[in-house]
Scaffold this motif. Structure first.
Motif, PDB file in Angstrom:
ATOM      1  N   ASP A  68      42.871  58.146  44.076  1.00 13.28           N
ATOM      2  CA  ASP A  68      43.603  59.408  44.208  1.00 13.28           C
ATOM      3  C   ASP A  68      45.065  59.197  44.553  1.00 13.28           C
ATOM      4  N   SER A  69      45.361  58.099  45.242  1.00  8.34           N
ATOM      5  CA  SER A  69      46.748  57.857  45.658  1.00  8.34           C
ATOM      6  C   SER A  69      47.629  57.406  44.502  1.00  8.34           C
ATOM      7  N   ASN A  70      47.018  57.214  43.328  1.00 12.35           N
ATOM      8  CA  ASN A  70      47.771  56.679  42.192  1.00 12.35           C
ATOM      9  C   ASN A  70      48.495  57.755  41.376  1.00 12.35           C
ATOM     10  N   GLY A  71      48.325  59.007  41.782  1.00 17.36           N
ATOM     11  CA  GLY A  71      49.000  60.074  41.036  1.00 17.36           C
ATOM     12  C   GLY A  71      48.368  60.274  39.683  1.00 17.36           C
ATOM     13  N   ALA A  72      49.098  59.986  38.639  1.00 22.56           N
ATOM     14  CA  ALA A  72      48.583  60.119  37.277  1.00 22.56           C
ATOM     15  C   ALA A  72      47.426  59.179  37.057  1.00 22.56           C
ATOM     16  N   LYS A  73      46.413  59.644  36.356  1.00 21.31           N
ATOM     17  CA  LYS A  73      45.193  58.847  36.150  1.00 21.31           C
ATOM     18  C   LYS A  73      45.053  58.527  34.668  1.00 21.31           C
ATOM     19  N   PRO A  74      45.418  57.319  34.267  1.00 22.00           N
ATOM     20  CA  PRO A  74      45.334  56.953  32.850  1.00 22.00           C
ATOM     21  C   PRO A  74      43.899  56.909  32.368  1.00 22.00           C
ATOM     22  N   PRO A  75      43.665  57.064  31.076  1.00 20.92           N
ATOM     23  CA  PRO A  75      42.299  57.119  30.544  1.00 20.92           C
ATOM     24  C   PRO A  75      41.577  55.783  30.550  1.00 20.92           C
ATOM     25  N   THR A  76      42.317  54.683  30.645  1.00 24.45           N
ATOM     26  CA  THR A  76      41.679  53.369  30.654  1.00 24.45           C
ATOM     27  C   THR A  76      41.947  52.678  31.973  1.00 24.45           C
ATOM     28  N   LEU A  77      41.127  51.659  32.264  1.00 29.04           N
ATOM     29  CA  LEU A  77      41.230  50.962  33.541  1.00 29.04           C
ATOM     30  C   LEU A  77      42.527  50.160  33.600  1.00 29.04           C
ATOM     31  N   THR A  78      43.350  50.454  34.576  1.00 28.28           N
ATOM     32  CA  THR A  78      44.590  49.706  34.771  1.00 28.28           C
ATOM     33  C   THR A  78      44.675  49.288  36.226  1.00 28.28           C
ATOM     34  N   LYS A  79      45.754  48.654  36.597  1.00 26.89           N
ATOM     35  CA  LYS A  79      45.921  48.163  37.956  1.00 26.89           C
ATOM     36  C   LYS A  79      45.753  49.297  38.972  1.00 26.89           C
ATOM     37  N   ALA A  80      44.870  49.070  39.927  1.00 28.02           N
ATOM     38  CA  ALA A  80      44.608  50.035  41.002  1.00 28.02           C
ATOM     39  C   ALA A  80      44.183  51.401  40.485  1.00 28.02           C
ATOM     40  N   HIS A  81      43.519  51.414  39.325  1.00 26.56           N
ATOM     41  CA  HIS A  81      43.063  52.688  38.768  1.00 26.56           C
ATOM     42  C   HIS A  81      41.898  53.238  39.573  1.00 26.56           C
ATOM     43  N   THR A  82      41.085  52.365  40.175  1.00 22.93           N
ATOM     44  CA  THR A  82      39.938  52.811  40.966  1.00 22.93           C
ATOM     45  C   THR A  82      40.174  52.508  42.438  1.00 22.93           C
ATOM     46  N   ALA A  83      39.428  53.222  43.290  1.00 19.91           N
ATOM     47  CA  ALA A  83      39.528  52.990  44.732  1.00 19.91           C
ATOM     48  C   ALA A  83      39.085  51.575  45.085  1.00 19.91           C
ATOM     49  N   PHE A  84      38.128  51.058  44.336  1.00 21.71           N
ATOM     50  CA  PHE A  84      37.641  49.701  44.605  1.00 21.71           C
ATOM     51  C   PHE A  84      38.722  48.665  44.309  1.00 21.71           C
ATOM     52  N   GLU A  85      39.427  48.821  43.198  1.00 23.51           N
ATOM     53  CA  GLU A  85      40.481  47.875  42.846  1.00 23.51           C
ATOM     54  C   GLU A  85      41.625  47.951  43.853  1.00 23.51           C
ATOM     55  N   ALA A  86      41.960  49.148  44.296  1.00 24.49           N
ATOM     56  CA  ALA A  86      43.008  49.296  45.299  1.00 24.49           C
ATOM     57  C   ALA A  86      42.608  48.610  46.600  1.00 24.49           C
ATOM     58  N   PHE A  87      41.344  48.734  46.961  1.00 22.69           N
ATOM     59  CA  PHE A  87      40.835  48.075  48.168  1.00 22.69           C
ATOM     60  C   PHE A  87      40.965  46.554  48.052  1.00 22.69           C
ATOM     61  N   LEU A  88      40.639  46.001  46.890  1.00 18.28           N
ATOM     62  CA  LEU A  88      40.741  44.554  46.687  1.00 18.28           C
ATOM     63  C   LEU A  88      42.191  44.089  46.817  1.00 18.28           C
ATOM     64  N   GLN A  89      43.107  44.832  46.241  1.00 18.56           N
ATOM     65  CA  GLN A  89      44.508  44.442  46.285  1.00 18.56           C
ATOM     66  C   GLN A  89      45.060  44.483  47.716  1.00 18.56           C
ATOM     67  N   GLN A  90      44.579  45.414  48.505  1.00 21.28           N
ATOM     68  CA  GLN A  90      45.066  45.550  49.874  1.00 21.28           C
ATOM     69  C   GLN A  90      44.414  44.550  50.828  1.00 21.28           C
ATOM     70  N   ASN A  91      43.224  44.038  50.467  1.00 18.67           N
ATOM     71  CA  ASN A  91      42.475  43.178  51.391  1.00 18.67           C
ATOM     72  C   ASN A  91      42.136  41.820  50.800  1.00 18.67           C
ATOM     73  N   ALA A  92      42.856  41.402  49.774  1.00 20.78           N
ATOM     74  CA  ALA A  92      42.532  40.156  49.062  1.00 20.78           C
ATOM     75  C   ALA A  92      42.494  38.956  49.999  1.00 20.78           C
ATOM     76  N   SER A  93      43.497  38.826  50.854  1.00 18.10           N
ATOM     77  CA  SER A  93      43.575  37.667  51.745  1.00 18.10           C
ATOM     78  C   SER A  93      42.394  37.641  52.711  1.00 18.10           C
ATOM     79  N   ARG A  94      42.085  38.782  53.312  1.00 18.27           N
ATOM     80  CA  ARG A  94      40.970  38.858  54.260  1.00 18.27           C
ATOM     81  C   ARG A  94      39.638  38.557  53.594  1.00 18.27           C
ATOM     82  N   LEU A  95      39.492  38.925  52.319  1.00 21.12           N
ATOM     83  CA  LEU A  95      38.243  38.728  51.592  1.00 21.12           C
ATOM     84  C   LEU A  95      38.192  37.397  50.849  1.00 21.12           C
TER      85      LEU A  95
END
Length: 865
Positions: free
Chosen positions: A498-525
């Motif tokens: 939801d924080s991504n504003g415009a929602k493209p029809p195909t999967l792109t960087k941080a398009h899903t909440a899960f991908e955004a979570f991975l990008q924010q917590n990559a080092s910890r995980l």
């Protein structure tokens, strides 16, 4: 040919020499030879030290007898206790046997030493305990050697990481490459050591490459030395362990060389010695001047040349060591042990070793290995089909044959479909072993409860990124939401970011909440940036917005909320319907299925059972078909809080449809009447309040006839529902909703063509149903009249008479005539309702009117229309 024969004979001679110079042989053989040679002086020494002063004083007494029997019993009990789960020592037995043979010599010839018999047993001696010990240990060893051990079916256990060994097949296709390396080693005779690096990822088969190379060199006149540096406890210990290993390998070929290597090793280890070690070294040099390292190295080189055999030293798993240990091994290869006619075959992961070297010296570290290894062999890339075939074979050896087709299809693929979700994840045999073990451990209790391909995806996810896997499960509500409600089947999908504003029809960087979570917590995980798209793609294949909706997924799919937990809990959860139990139930008798339905009812699994019945589309035979249909009717008729579970009428009609005789041909030998007779029996078993059977017949009677192809014709169906209506009316005592439902169920539709393939439908209520209804109203007028008072939407001060009245009586006027002619006893309800009727008649029954009911109780909500 003669040359090969000569090499074989020479190798046999060397093997004999190895046996003769074996430490075990020397440790026992030499003392025995010396004992026999010097037995006289030894006898005299033992007599003076032990026999005369001690043993000669032991007399034949009752007390000594008791001690003898107690010791003998103790030895016997100890033997019996060791017959289970105990491995006797062969070395200890050899020593016992030698002592026993010596004892027998002196027991037979008692002119040397006098032995004391037990009191009262002249042929039994106290020292015979030696014979008991030896005999019982001999029995233990015999049991270990000759009794058959229980056969353990390896396929039922965990898979291991063992290499090819001496005889396993080369599934990786390394053989041609190995032959080329072996050929060049055979043709080389270097003055200094040649180092060959075998580079490959962990689990890529480097040890198997070693095994194949040893097979190809088996008939050559070589000395094979296997050195495992990761068994050493420190960098300094690596030097000691290395040269100890080399000494053992060379000993059968040279008498002086092991001693030279020993001196050389001491010299290396003392280079940096301090304190007393340094002082002892200097003191020793005063007495006997030491030789330099260069002198020793040249002497060792000279003696190695004299052996005239290639020395091949295999060093495996260099990438298990830390940076200091790696540096020490490299120093051995490059300088310390760089002897003539010597080959180092070293296995490692190049990236790991370079990282270790960089930590010690960053300058030009990328080219460091080029100085060490004259040739570097990069193991060939595994084709994915090899990896997938190996995984399939391991699982097929474990799971029953009935599951093999699923394994083959979902792992290896078919001519029409190829599973591509392994690529980039499972690339080595070690990956295969670990994945196989994980599947075997976690799938056992869910074999029939999950979709195999989806379970494998999640197992790959868990295997490669356990921390991300756990986070995905624990935080699933943050990453997934339920969708597909419009299809009648709910399923999980990835939430968009939801924080991504415009929602493209195909999967792109941080398009899903899960991908955004991975990008924010990559080092910890412990996730690298480049790995995030790979993880997202794997999960998107299961829960992505572009995948098939839940409606078209298997009923066992992880996307269904009722199955999601199973994929992460690895066992059936309480309150979930077991697929295995369901399949067993529908494959048994109807009595068994009925009993199981009752059990599911007690466990509140009604919705799960309903959903699973709805998913049945095909059957293996007539017995299963009839059992399932009987089960559906029995389930749908069960009461639940004065209502019924029911069933989806449309889907049941499709299930029972005999379109193009698909049922009668498939299960009834093309006898349509036999199939119809079965369905007649189903409806004949209807139980009060008949809601399910009546409403299902209503659905059939209102459907376009040619679209359902139901075996029982419409006129017969109309008679059946009227019979159910009459049966209920004849037994009910007060007006209720069930009677209304049954009345409406008697209606049907007539379809009239309007041209162009279109039809117009008209709902008809049979006269018989209306007459039964009118007669019933007459009997229960006081409870009937209140329920036909209705309110307009969102209005509670005006009322009208339900529109069902003209359907039953033909018109409001006819209903008024019925009230006027009603000859029952005087009733306040009828009187008050008559006044209300008169008020409505003034509006021609088109508008609601206000009316203050005193006797009749009405409510704006819950009225029947």
């Amino acid at each position: 040919m003669n040359n090969k024969s000569s090499i074989k004979n020479n190798n046999r001679i060397v093997r004999v020499r190895k046996v003769l110079t074996d430490k075990m042989v020397l440790s026992y053989g030499l003392p025995i030879a010396l004992l026999i040679l010097f037995h006289k002086p030894i006898e005299e020494m033992v007599s003076l030290a032990i026999v005369t002063p001690i043993l000669s004083k032991v007399g034949s007494t009752a007390t000594n007898n008791v001690i003898f029997w107690l010791v003998a019993a103790y030895i016997l009990l100890l033997f019996f206790s060791r017959t289970v789960s105990f491995v006797a020592s062969r070395k200890a037995f050899v020593l016992q046997l030698i002592i026993c043979l010596i004892y027998l010599h002196y027991r037979i010839d008692q002119n040397i030493w006098v032995l004391h018999p037990l009191r009262g047993y002249i042929h039994l001696y106290y020292t015979d305990l030696i014979l008991e010990i030896t005999l019982l240990n001999a029995l233990l060893l015999g049991k270990q050697s000759f009794l058959k051990k229980p056969v353990i079916k390896a396929a039922n256990g965990f898979d291991d990481d063992r290499s090819l060994g001496k005889d396993r097949l080369d599934l990786l296709g390394y053989e041609p490459y190995v032959r080329s390396v072996a050929s060049r080693i055979k043709q080389s005779r270097p003055e200094t050591a040649i180092a060959i690096g075998i580079n490959g990822r962990w689990g890529s088969g480097k040890t198997s490459f070693f095994d194949l190379l040893k097979r190809n060199m088996a008939e050559e006149p070589i000395i094979v030395i296997n050195f495992d540096p990761w068994n050493s406890i420190s960098p300094k210990a690596i030097i000691q362990d290395f040269f100890d290993t080399v000494q053992r390998g060379i000993r059968p070929y040279h008498s002086q060389l092991p001693a030279l290597l020993d001196i050389y090793t001491d010299k290396l280890l003392n280079l940096h010695s301090e304190g007393w070690g340094k002082f002892a070294k200097e003191l020793k040099s005063l007495v006997a001047p030491e030789r330099s390292l260069n002198d020793l190295h040249e002497q060792i080189n000279k003696e190695i040349k004299a052996i005239d055999r290639k020395i091949i030293i295999y060093i495996d798993d260099l990438d298990r060591l830390d940076k200091e240990e790696i540096a020490e091994v490299i120093r051995l290869i490059r300088n310390t042990a760089s002897f003539s006619n010597t080959f180092f075959i070293v296995a490692y992961d190049r990236d790991y070793v370079l990282t270790a070297i960089k930590a010690m010296n960053a300058f030009n570290h990328n080219h460091f290995l080029e100085k060490i290894f004259q040739i570097e062999v990069n193991l060939p890339y595994f084709h994915p089909s090899v990896i997938q075939r190996k995984l399939a074979d391991l699982l097929k050896a474990y799971y029953p044959e009935g599951y093999h087709e699923v394994i083959e299809k979902e792992i290896v693929g078919t001519a029409f479909a190829y599973p591509d979700y392994f690529q980039g994840w499972i690339e080595t045999l070690r990956d295969v072993t670990r994945l196989s073990n994980g599947i075997k451990l976690n799938l056992d209790n869910l074999l029939t409860e999950v979709v195999f391909s989806e379970f494998i995806r999640l197992e790959i996810f868990r295997l490669k990124f356990p921390s991300v896997y756990e986070a995905f499960y624990r935080r699933s509500s943050a990453f997934l939401h339920i969708d597909d409600k419009h299809n009648g089947t709910e399923g999980y999908q990835l939430k968009k970011n939801d924080s991504n504003g415009a929602k493209p029809p195909t999967l792109t960087k941080a398009h899903t909440a899960f991908e955004a979570f991975l990008q924010q917590n990559a080092s910890r995980l412990s996730v690298e940036e480049y790995e995030i798209p790979q993880i997202v793609a794997l999960i998107d294949g299961l829960f992505g917005v572009n995948t098939l909706t839940a409606r078209f997924r298997s009923h066992l799919s992880v996307v269904h909320p009722s199955r999601f937990e199973l994929y992460f809990s690895y066992s059936m959860l309480e309150g979930k319907l077991s697929e295995d139990d369901f399949l067993k139930a529908i494959n048994g008798t109807f009595a068994e299925l009925k009993k199981q339905i009752d059990e599911w009812n007690k466990e509140n699994l009604n919705f799960e059972v309903l959903r699973r019945f709805l998913q049945l589309k095909s059957f293996k035979d007539r017995h299963q078909f009839e059992t399932v249909v009987e089960g559906i009717f029995y389930f749908a008729r069960q009461p639940d809080n004065n209502s019924q579970y029911g069933f989806e009428h449309r889907q049941l009609a499709e299930l029972l449809s005999d379109y193009k005789k698909r049922i009668s041909k498939g299960f009834y030998d093309d006898r349509h009447e036999d199939y119809a007779a079965f369905l007649y029996r189903m409806f004949a078993g209807a139980t009060s309040p008949y809601t399910f059977d009546a409403t299902f017949l209503e659905h059939l009677n209102k459907s376009f006839d040619e679209s359902i192809s139901f075996p029982i014709p419409k006129p017969e169906r109309l008679k059946m529902v009227l019979k159910l209506f009459y049966s209920y009316v004849s037994q009910f005592k007060a007006w209720d909703y069930q009677l209304w439902n049954l009345y409406h169920a008697c209606s049907y539709k007539e379809w009239t063509p309007t041209g162009g393939g279109a039809y117009r439908s008209e709902t008809i209520y049979p006269d018989e149903a209306n007459q039964v209804m009118i007669a019933t109203i007459a009997k229960h007028i006081d409870t009937f009249l209140p329920v036909i008072v209705d309110f307009p939407p969102f209005v509670d001060d005006r009322m009208f008479i339900s529109g069902v009245i003209p359907t039953i009586f033909g018109s409001f006027d006819a209903f008024g005539d019925f009230l006027d002619k009603y000859d029952g006893p005087d009733s306040a309800v009828i009187a008050e309702f008559g006044q209300f009727y008169q008020e409505l008649s003034k509006e021609n029954f088109k508008n609601a009117v206000p009316f203050d009911f005193k006797t009749i109780k009405v409510s704006p909500r819950g009225q029947i229309t």
